[in-house]
Design a protein around this motif. Structure first.
Motif, short mmCIF file in Angstrom:
data_model
loop_
_atom_site.label_atom_id
_atom_site.label_comp_id
_atom_site.label_asym_id
_atom_site.label_seq_id
_atom_site.Cartn_x
_atom_site.Cartn_y
_atom_site.Cartn_z
N TYR A 6 60.43 -10.48 -1.39
CA TYR A 6 60.69 -11.91 -1.57
C TYR A 6 61.04 -12.55 -0.22
O TYR A 6 61.65 -11.91 0.63
N SER A 9 66.01 -16.39 2.43
CA SER A 9 66.42 -17.30 3.49
C SER A 9 67.01 -16.51 4.67
O SER A 9 67.51 -15.40 4.49
N TRP A 27 78.60 -13.47 -5.95
CA TRP A 27 77.37 -14.27 -5.86
C TRP A 27 77.22 -15.13 -7.10
O TRP A 27 76.94 -16.33 -7.02
N ARG A 39 69.48 -20.31 -0.24
CA ARG A 39 68.57 -21.26 -0.91
C ARG A 39 68.79 -21.40 -2.42
O ARG A 39 68.12 -22.18 -3.07
N MET A 40 69.71 -20.62 -2.99
CA MET A 40 69.85 -20.67 -4.45
C MET A 40 70.67 -21.89 -4.87
O MET A 40 71.81 -22.05 -4.49
C1 HEM Z 1 71.42 -12.66 -12.20
C2 HEM Z 1 71.37 -13.93 -11.79
C3 HEM Z 1 70.82 -14.35 -10.44
C4 HEM Z 1 70.73 -13.64 -9.28
C5 HEM Z 1 71.21 -12.23 -8.98
C6 HEM Z 1 70.06 -14.50 -8.31
C7 HEM Z 1 69.78 -14.18 -7.00
C8 HEM Z 1 69.09 -14.97 -6.10
C9 HEM Z 1 68.82 -14.66 -4.72
C10 HEM Z 1 69.31 -13.39 -4.02
C11 HEM Z 1 68.10 -15.67 -4.19
C12 HEM Z 1 67.58 -15.78 -2.76
C13 HEM Z 1 68.43 -16.82 -2.01
C14 HEM Z 1 68.07 -16.93 -0.54
O1 HEM Z 1 67.10 -16.32 -0.07
O2 HEM Z 1 68.78 -17.66 0.16
C15 HEM Z 1 67.91 -16.65 -5.22
C16 HEM Z 1 67.19 -17.84 -5.09
C17 HEM Z 1 67.19 -18.84 -6.00
N1 HEM Z 1 67.83 -18.86 -7.22
FE1 HEM Z 1 68.83 -17.31 -8.04
N2 HEM Z 1 69.76 -15.71 -8.92
C18 HEM Z 1 70.23 -15.65 -10.21
C19 HEM Z 1 70.17 -16.67 -11.15
C20 HEM Z 1 69.75 -17.94 -10.90
C21 HEM Z 1 69.86 -19.07 -11.83
C22 HEM Z 1 70.51 -18.97 -13.21
C23 HEM Z 1 69.30 -20.14 -11.22
C24 HEM Z 1 69.14 -21.56 -11.69
C25 HEM Z 1 69.46 -21.96 -12.91
C26 HEM Z 1 68.80 -19.71 -9.93
C27 HEM Z 1 68.13 -20.50 -9.02
C28 HEM Z 1 67.62 -20.08 -7.81
C29 HEM Z 1 66.77 -20.89 -6.94
C30 HEM Z 1 66.27 -22.32 -7.23
C31 HEM Z 1 66.48 -20.11 -5.82
C32 HEM Z 1 65.59 -20.47 -4.62
C33 HEM Z 1 64.16 -20.05 -4.96
C34 HEM Z 1 63.21 -20.37 -3.81
O3 HEM Z 1 63.33 -19.81 -2.71
O4 HEM Z 1 62.33 -21.20 -4.01
N3 HEM Z 1 69.08 -18.38 -9.77
N4 HEM Z 1 68.51 -16.20 -6.39
#
Ligand code: HEM
Length: 62
Positions: A6, A9, A27, A39-40
């Motif tokens: 993936y 960021s 987190w 970016r999340m």
């Molecule tokens: C078990 C639950 C979750 C885990 C472990 C997780 C983990 C992550 C991680 C590690 C990233 C990468 C961030 C970066 O590179 O800076 C990410 C991106 C993101 N997450 Fe999550 N996340 C979870 C749930 C969620 C939920 C519930 C939402 C929204 C309702 C969400 C929305 C996003 C968005 C919008 C991104 C950026 C995607 C992109 O690069 O276009 N995530 N998440």
């Protein structure tokens, strides 16, 4: 955290965090506080019991 295919960021890649239970809990509670500039967009889950359920669920998926 931040390793794999993936496009993580730069903030996450530079964090040098290991995704153990305690780090995953932080987190899910507040991603922005744990890794500023990541970016999340998810704001975080304040309910500790719900976070524990999510972590237990993820472990079942291994
Ligand atoms: C078990 C639950 C979750 C885990 C472990 C997780 C983990 C992550 C991680 C590690 C990233 C990468 C961030 C970066 O590179 O800076 C990410 C991106 C993101 N997450 Fe999550 N996340 C979870 C749930 C969620 C939920 C519930 C939402 C929204 C309702 C969400 C929305 C996003 C968005 C919008 C991104 C950026 C995607 C992109 O690069 O276009 N995530 N998440």
């Amino acid at each position: 955290m931040g390793q794999g295919s993936y496009a993580f960021s730069d903030a996450l890649k530079a964090s040098a965090l290991t995704l153990d239970d305690a780090t995953l809990d932080k987190w899910l509670e507040n991603p922005r506080a744990l890794v500023p500039g990541n970016r999340m967009s998810f704001p975080g889950l304040k309910d500790a019991a719900k976070r524990a359920e999510i972590i237990a669920y993820l472990k079942q998926q291994r």
